[in-house]
Design a protein around this motif. Structure first.
Motif, PDB file in Angstrom:
ATOM      1  N   UNK A  67      27.582  71.892  44.810  1.00 47.42           N
ATOM      2  CA  UNK A  67      28.079  72.667  43.674  1.00 47.42           C
ATOM      3  C   UNK A  67      26.922  73.304  42.922  1.00 47.42           C
ATOM      4  N   UNK A  68      25.863  72.562  42.723  1.00 52.44           N
ATOM      5  CA  UNK A  68      24.687  73.088  42.043  1.00 52.44           C
ATOM      6  C   UNK A  68      24.125  74.297  42.778  1.00 52.44           C
ATOM      7  N   UNK A  69      24.006  74.184  44.104  1.00 53.42           N
ATOM      8  CA  UNK A  69      23.506  75.304  44.905  1.00 53.42           C
ATOM      9  C   UNK A  69      24.430  76.519  44.793  1.00 53.42           C
ATOM     10  N   UNK A  70      25.726  76.271  44.844  1.00 50.87           N
ATOM     11  CA  UNK A  70      26.689  77.376  44.745  1.00 50.87           C
ATOM     12  C   UNK A  70      26.566  78.085  43.398  1.00 50.87           C
ATOM     13  N   UNK A  71      26.418  77.311  42.339  1.00 53.37           N
ATOM     14  CA  UNK A  71      26.248  77.907  41.014  1.00 53.37           C
ATOM     15  C   UNK A  71      24.936  78.677  40.926  1.00 53.37           C
ATOM     16  N   UNK A  72      23.864  78.109  41.445  1.00 54.54           N
ATOM     17  CA  UNK A  72      22.557  78.768  41.416  1.00 54.54           C
ATOM     18  C   UNK A  72      22.569  80.080  42.202  1.00 54.54           C
ATOM     19  N   UNK A  73      23.301  80.073  43.318  1.00 52.28           N
ATOM     20  CA  UNK A  73      23.358  81.267  44.176  1.00 52.28           C
ATOM     21  C   UNK A  73      24.401  82.278  43.717  1.00 52.28           C
ATOM     22  N   UNK A 113      19.133  69.023  52.632  1.00 53.18           N
ATOM     23  CA  UNK A 113      20.453  68.477  52.297  1.00 53.18           C
ATOM     24  C   UNK A 113      21.557  69.511  52.529  1.00 53.18           C
ATOM     25  N   UNK A 114      22.779  69.045  52.726  1.00 51.47           N
ATOM     26  CA  UNK A 114      23.882  69.987  52.933  1.00 51.47           C
ATOM     27  C   UNK A 114      24.040  70.912  51.726  1.00 51.47           C
ATOM     28  N   UNK A 115      24.414  72.143  52.009  1.00 50.40           N
ATOM     29  CA  UNK A 115      24.684  73.084  50.928  1.00 50.40           C
ATOM     30  C   UNK A 115      26.147  73.481  51.005  1.00 50.40           C
ATOM     31  N   UNK A 116      26.555  74.317  50.083  1.00 51.20           N
ATOM     32  CA  UNK A 116      27.944  74.783  50.080  1.00 51.20           C
ATOM     33  C   UNK A 116      28.279  75.498  51.385  1.00 51.20           C
ATOM     34  N   UNK A 157      33.107  78.534  44.673  1.00 53.72           N
ATOM     35  CA  UNK A 157      32.926  77.631  43.525  1.00 53.72           C
ATOM     36  C   UNK A 157      34.093  76.654  43.450  1.00 53.72           C
ATOM     37  N   UNK A 158      35.305  77.168  43.593  1.00 58.65           N
ATOM     38  CA  UNK A 158      36.492  76.294  43.559  1.00 58.65           C
ATOM     39  C   UNK A 158      36.419  75.275  44.695  1.00 58.65           C
ATOM     40  N   UNK A 159      36.033  75.697  45.883  1.00 59.03           N
ATOM     41  CA  UNK A 159      35.922  74.774  47.020  1.00 59.03           C
ATOM     42  C   UNK A 159      34.879  73.695  46.741  1.00 59.03           C
ATOM     43  N   UNK A 160      33.746  74.081  46.172  1.00 58.75           N
ATOM     44  CA  UNK A 160      32.706  73.099  45.863  1.00 58.75           C
ATOM     45  C   UNK A 160      33.174  72.130  44.780  1.00 58.75           C
ATOM     46  N   UNK A 206      27.952  74.338  54.181  1.00 61.55           N
ATOM     47  CA  UNK A 206      28.491  73.356  55.113  1.00 61.55           C
ATOM     48  C   UNK A 206      29.962  73.037  54.844  1.00 61.55           C
ATOM     49  N   UNK A 207      30.545  73.629  53.810  1.00 62.70           N
ATOM     50  CA  UNK A 207      31.972  73.453  53.572  1.00 62.70           C
ATOM     51  C   UNK A 207      32.726  74.140  54.705  1.00 62.70           C
ATOM     52  N   UNK A 208      33.666  73.450  55.294  1.00 60.93           N
ATOM     53  CA  UNK A 208      34.453  74.026  56.390  1.00 60.93           C
ATOM     54  C   UNK A 208      35.630  74.791  55.794  1.00 60.93           C
ATOM     55  N   UNK A 209      35.442  76.091  55.634  1.00 54.74           N
ATOM     56  CA  UNK A 209      36.464  76.911  55.003  1.00 54.74           C
ATOM     57  C   UNK A 209      36.899  78.021  55.942  1.00 54.74           C
ATOM     58  N   UNK A 210      38.174  78.002  56.271  1.00 57.20           N
ATOM     59  CA  UNK A 210      38.738  79.079  57.072  1.00 57.20           C
ATOM     60  C   UNK A 210      39.309  80.150  56.164  1.00 57.20           C
ATOM     61  N   UNK A 211      39.778  81.230  56.754  1.00 56.98           N
ATOM     62  CA  UNK A 211      40.348  82.320  55.959  1.00 56.98           C
ATOM     63  C   UNK A 211      41.501  81.885  55.059  1.00 56.98           C
ATOM     64  N   UNK A 212      42.362  80.990  55.548  1.00 60.46           N
ATOM     65  CA  UNK A 212      43.479  80.542  54.714  1.00 60.46           C
ATOM     66  C   UNK A 212      42.991  79.695  53.550  1.00 60.46           C
ATOM     67  N   UNK A 213      41.926  78.896  53.781  1.00 62.79           N
ATOM     68  CA  UNK A 213      41.341  78.119  52.688  1.00 62.79           C
ATOM     69  C   UNK A 213      40.798  79.049  51.609  1.00 62.79           C
ATOM     70  N   UNK A 214      40.077  80.067  52.042  1.00 65.13           N
ATOM     71  CA  UNK A 214      39.497  81.011  51.085  1.00 65.13           C
ATOM     72  C   UNK A 214      40.587  81.740  50.297  1.00 65.13           C
ATOM     73  N   UNK A 215      41.686  82.060  50.954  1.00 64.32           N
ATOM     74  CA  UNK A 215      42.809  82.687  50.253  1.00 64.32           C
ATOM     75  C   UNK A 215      43.389  81.745  49.207  1.00 64.32           C
ATOM     76  N   UNK A 216      43.548  80.484  49.575  1.00 62.19           N
ATOM     77  CA  UNK A 216      44.087  79.486  48.645  1.00 62.19           C
ATOM     78  C   UNK A 216      43.170  79.324  47.439  1.00 62.19           C
ATOM     79  N   UNK A 217      41.868  79.213  47.695  1.00 59.04           N
ATOM     80  CA  UNK A 217      40.908  79.046  46.602  1.00 59.04           C
ATOM     81  C   UNK A 217      40.779  80.311  45.764  1.00 59.04           C
ATOM     82  N   UNK A 218      40.938  81.473  46.383  1.00 60.38           N
ATOM     83  CA  UNK A 218      40.905  82.728  45.624  1.00 60.38           C
ATOM     84  C   UNK A 218      42.103  82.805  44.686  1.00 60.38           C
TER      85      UNK A 218
END
Length: 110
Positions: free
Chosen positions: A67-73, A2-5, A80-83, A7-19
């Protein structure tokens, strides 16, 4: 698989926003609330998930698994915010069909 976190399409600007969003929250509390949602819905026997309306099941299963996978990892806070955003986006049209406890947990996530 199954897809995991991942597979979220996150670019650098997305990561900055979520950070930036993560920095505005108590991420220990956010992780705790997200874990409570995962633990409520994704039980070992899937009894809770199976009792949900089909529309909710099909909307939330994959994002909640991510989200579960992200929390487990124990991934970084922006992931986490993206998930969480993925979960919240997935239930937008079916939130009213969610049981009250599930709906409250989702609504309390950032």
């Amino acid at each position: 698989m199954p897809p995991s976190y991942n597979s979220l399409s996150l670019g650098p600007s997305d990561l900055e926003t979520y950070a930036a969003e993560a920095a505005r929250h108590d991420m220990d509390a956010v992780r705790g609330a997200a874990t409570a949602l995962v633990d409520l819905v994704l039980t070992d026997d899937y009894a809770y998930m199976d009792a949900l309306p089909i529309a909710v099941q099909t909307s939330v299963l994959t994002p909640l698994g991510m989200l579960s996978d992200a929390l487990d990892d124990r991934v970084d806070d922006p992931i986490i915010i993206a998930a969480i955003r993925s979960v919240k986006g997935s239930v937008r049209g079916v939130l009213a069909q969610c049981p009250p406890e599930m709906r409250e947990l989702i609504e309390n996530l950032p």
